[in-house]
Structure formats: structure tokens, C-alpha cells
Design a protein around this motif. Structure first.
Motif, PDB file in Angstrom:
ATOM      1  N   THR A 196      14.945  42.271  12.976  1.00 34.01           N
ATOM      2  CA  THR A 196      14.933  42.235  11.647  1.00 34.01           C
ATOM      3  C   THR A 196      14.128  41.417  11.278  1.00 34.01           C
ATOM      4  OG1 THR A 196      15.223  39.745  12.435  1.00 34.01           O
ATOM      5  CG2 THR A 196      17.733  41.129  12.547  1.00 34.01           C
ATOM      6  N   LEU A 197      14.049  41.685   9.115  1.00 33.36           N
ATOM      7  CA  LEU A 197      13.171  41.386   8.408  1.00 33.36           C
ATOM      8  C   LEU A 197      13.128  39.929   8.701  1.00 33.36           C
ATOM      9  CD1 LEU A 197      14.081  43.271   5.111  1.00 33.36           C
ATOM     10  CD2 LEU A 197      12.163  44.064   7.070  1.00 33.36           C
TER      11      LEU A 197
ATOM     12  N   SER B 116      15.842  47.394   9.520  1.00 28.40           N
ATOM     13  CA  SER B 116      17.329  47.328  10.173  1.00 28.40           C
ATOM     14  C   SER B 116      18.276  45.733   9.912  1.00 28.40           C
ATOM     15  CB  SER B 116      17.678  47.546  11.417  1.00 28.40           C
ATOM     16  OG  SER B 116      17.157  47.351  12.268  1.00 28.40           O
ATOM     17  N   ASP B 117      19.899  46.138  10.225  1.00 24.03           N
ATOM     18  CA  ASP B 117      19.587  44.944  10.179  1.00 24.03           C
ATOM     19  C   ASP B 117      19.595  43.510   9.076  1.00 24.03           C
ATOM     20  OD1 ASP B 117      20.938  44.548  13.776  1.00 24.03           O
ATOM     21  OD2 ASP B 117      19.662  45.744  12.952  1.00 24.03           O
TER      22      ASP B 117
ATOM     23  N   HIS C 198       9.220  35.383  17.083  1.00 22.50           N
ATOM     24  CA  HIS C 198       9.172  36.703  16.837  1.00 22.50           C
ATOM     25  C   HIS C 198       7.721  36.869  16.037  1.00 22.50           C
ATOM     26  CE1 HIS C 198      12.963  38.045  18.564  1.00 22.50           C
ATOM     27  NE2 HIS C 198      12.690  37.331  19.658  1.00 22.50           N
ATOM     28  N   GLN C 199       7.270  37.733  16.088  1.00 22.34           N
ATOM     29  CA  GLN C 199       6.465  37.721  14.645  1.00 22.34           C
ATOM     30  C   GLN C 199       7.212  38.484  13.717  1.00 22.34           C
ATOM     31  OE1 GLN C 199       3.752  36.404  13.606  1.00 22.34           O
ATOM     32  NE2 GLN C 199       4.066  34.557  15.560  1.00 22.34           N
TER      33      GLN C 199
ATOM     34  N   HIS D 267      17.863  42.341  17.342  1.00 15.31           N
ATOM     35  CA  HIS D 267      17.003  42.148  16.125  1.00 15.31           C
ATOM     36  C   HIS D 267      15.559  41.395  17.118  1.00 15.31           C
ATOM     37  CE1 HIS D 267      20.990  39.664  14.535  1.00 15.31           C
ATOM     38  NE2 HIS D 267      20.553  40.974  14.728  1.00 15.31           N
ATOM     39  N   GLY D 268      15.093  41.917  17.512  1.00 14.75           N
ATOM     40  CA  GLY D 268      13.424  41.732  18.079  1.00 14.75           C
ATOM     41  C   GLY D 268      12.870  43.450  17.835  1.00 14.75           C
TER      42      GLY D 268
END
Length: 381
Positions: free
Chosen positions: A234-235, A7-8, A245-246, A219-220
């Protein structure tokens, strides 16, 4: 049944003033390569394909490249896509009837029949995917004459109830782009947009009957109360607040009805990492690894003395500086000496104060809700 949950994408986004076009092309290419290697039964894209409702021509080309690459994989993989709050529902849904013949299912808006449904089959039977694009209560009130939803939770709840879903015997997957909240608050990031006063929150209990809820918006990567209600995140990292973030591509395996699901996180390799670095100017100039030189860097300087052109010196070492902050005794003292905190009011709060001054009384709950809806509509426009 195995499917990718992403997503996103926010295609067309910039990180501060840096274009992310090549970063996004690289990461979407990695998703396509994973699809070739693993050949999932479906690919779910849970909204915010674009960063803006009117995307640039190059953003549209990149999205076209991604869809074209996925559609060339044989046998063809069904791709299920919904619009998010950043997308234009009408633009994203363009040519949806034509693309359906290529197993690309687009849901930009909720129709008179409710949510778009796509049914796929594996060795255990049917799995029905319900495509719920981003909605506001005003978007769906015409579907429920006489019992119009007033809140985001009511809007989602009524749409689900109206589908007459067999939750007991059948496997059902929801694809949705809303701000779902469980018992505790979910983790949020600076790169996300929320409504005034949390008006857009949806109680996650209304979707707990689904065997899996593939969510977009936050986004996390995180679950909401239960592992089966999940934001994949997010990617790529789209703000400094996401530096820790990972990021990963989620591969979800849905077994027989009632069996626990399996979630694998496939490693992604961005062109540029987002990092935070803190220290004195001399330390940050000396302690630079080759990998960091071209990454996106947020810098906090701790020097006590005045520095000579620190940004210019740092630019000689780091090619993609996002920001340079100063944190030392002097700056901390200045903050402590402030007599009052500057409070930025929301439009609803400012209007509430104005109303009370003019009318001599506070607004009623009904009036507050009415004004919140007006501000939401204005923001949407």
C-alpha cells in the motif's frame, strides 16, 4: 519500458475511527507529481481501488480527482486498472468503453474472451499487459464447460493457458489481485482479508512465465519466490501491524526480453505516520518529539501501579491515539492463569463439528470443499 506499479489504494478507508481522506488525497497527489516528473510509459493499479464495494460519495470524488490529475499529464499516460476483492467489479468498470478512448483501461470482470489485453510499444518491441481482476473459481466456471476449475489456482491457471500467450519471444506483464503463495508463506498484515482455511491461495508457479507480475492484495511490499513476482504494498499504512513498513511507489523498468528488470522505490511522505510507543505513562508524556504529536499512535503502557485516567492524560499530548494497551506483570499473570485458550472457529470448522455430531461421521473431502465454496459465496455476497 518504465511503469508505476501501485495497488490497494483503499480509498474511503478509516484507521480505527480516524478518517484518512486527507492522508489519501496527499499521497495520491504525490503519485501524480511523480508521474508529471518521470512520465512513465504506463501506470498499473492492481486492485482494491476502494475500501468498500459501495464507496461513499467523497471516496468516489477522490478517485475522480486522482484519475483526472493523471489524465491531464501530456502526453497522456496509459492507466491500467483491475478490481480487487474490496471493489464492486460492476461499479469500477462503469464507463470503461468511454475511458478507453482516454487511455484508461478498466477490467472489473473477466469477459467471455478471457483477460483484457493492452499492448504498448517501446524500442524493444511490444509489451502486452494482461489485466486479471480478482476472481473466484465460481466466477469463471462458465468459461470452461466440462473442465470447471475447483480451486483458485486452477481458475488462474486455466485463464492464463486459455490466452495462448507467447512467453518465449514476447514480453508479457500480468496485473493480478490474488493471494499468491510461493515455497514460503508471504508476510501478511492485520488490515488484509483472507478466506477461510486459506482457500483463496494461488500457487505462484502458475504465473512465473510472465516477465513481471504486478500484484495487489497484500499490504506489505514483497516478492513471491522471484523478484519479478511482486506485491508493491500500500501507499499508506493501514494498520498498526504495518508501523515498521517503508511505504514507497514502485517504478519498474522492463528492458529487452530476458534482461533483468529494475525496481526503484520512490519515497513517499504521509501526512501522518503510524507509530508504536511503549513505556511508562510518565515516559510517554515526557519523551514526545514534535513530529509524533500528530501521528497515529499505538501505545503500550508498562506501569505496574494503577493509573489515573491514562487515556485522558495521553490525549493532552497525542492528537491521534489509535489504542492504549496495558502490559505489565499483572496482565501477564492473568493470561498465564487462564486454564484454556479461547479458540474462535471459522464457519467451516463449526459446521464440520455440527455435521459430525449429527451424522456420526466426518465430512468427505468433496463435501468439505463444497461447504468451503458455499461459505466463500456467502462472504462475497
Amino acid at each position: 519500458m518504465k511503469f508505476f506499479h501501485l495497488s490497494d489504494l483503499h480509498i474511503g478507508k478509516q484507521l480505527h475511527h480516524y478518517s484518512l481522506r486527507e492522508d489519501q488525497r496527499e499521497i495520491l497527489g504525490q503519485v501524480t507529481e511523480y508521474a508529471r516528473q518521470l512520465h512513465p510509459d504506463a501506470i498499473l493499479i492492481a486492485g482494491d481501488v476502494y475500501d468498500k464495494s459501495v464507496p461513499s460519495a467523497e471516496a468516489v470524488r477522490l478517485w475522480d480527482e486522482f484519475l483526472t490529475g493523471l489524465s491531464r499529464i501530456s502526453p497522456r499516460i496509459p492507466i491500467l486498472i483491475i478490481s480487487g476483492n474490496h471493489d464492486s467489479a460492476e461499479r469500477l468498470q462503469y464507463a470503461s468503453a468511454l475511458l478507453k478512448g482516454q487511455k484508461i483501461y478498466l477490467a472489473g470482470e473477466v469477459t467471455e474472451q478471457g483477460m483484457t489485453r493492452v499492448t504498448l510499444t517501446d524500442e524493444y518491441g511490444d509489451v502486452t499487459f494482461y489485466l486479471l481482476p480478482f476472481i473466484k473459481p465460481s466466477h469463471v466456471r462458465h468459461l470452461f464447460p466440462g473442465e470447471e476449475p475447483e480451486t483458485y489456482t486452477e481458475a488462474v491457471e486455466k485463464l492464463i493457458r486459455n490466452q495462448n500467450i507467447d512467453f518465449i519471444n514476447k514480453r508479457n506483464v500480468l496485473i493480478s489481485h490474488q493471494f499468491y503463495r510461493g515455497i514460503s508463506d508471504p508476510e501478511t498484515c492485520d488490515s488484509e482479508i483472507f478466506s477461510v482455511g486459506g482457500l483463496d491461495q494461488v500457487d505462484a508457479s502458475v504465473i512465473r512465465k510472465f516477465d513481471y507480475a504486478a500484484l495487489g492484495h497484500l499490504h506489505g511490499a514483497q516478492s513471491v519466490g522471484e523478484e519479478k513476482i511482486r506485491y508493491c504494498g500500500t501507499l499508506l499504512k493501514y494498520s498498526v501491524s504495518e508501523a515498521s513498513h517503508q511505504k514507497a511507489l514502485h517504478l519498474v523498468t522492463l528492458g529487452e526480453k530476458g534482461d533483468p528488470l529494475k525496481i526503484e522505490k520512490l519515497t513517499l511522505h504521509p501526512l501522518h505516520e503510524v507509530r508504536k510507543k511503549k513505556g511508562t505513562l510518565s515516559e510517554l508524556l515526557a519523551e514526545v518529539s514534535p513530529d509524533e504529536r500528530n501521528d497515529f499512535i499505538s501505545i503500550t503502557l508498562t506501569d505496574e501501579e494503577e493509573l489515573y485516567k491514562p487515556r485522558e492524560q495521553l490525549d493532552q499530548v497525542y492528537s491521534h491515539i489509535l489504542e492504549v494497551r496495558i502490559e505489565n506483570t499483572r496482565t501477564r499473570r492473568k493470561l498465564e492463569e487462564l486454564d484454556e485458550t479461547v479458540k474462535i472457529q471459522s464457519p467451516a470448522e463449526a459446521f464440520g463439528e455440527f455435521y459430525q455430531k449429527m451424522q456420526g461421521t466426518r465430512m468427505s473431502e468433496e463435501e468439505e470443499r463444497f461447504m468451503d465454496e458455499i461459505f466463500e459465496q456467502v462472504k462475497g455476497e
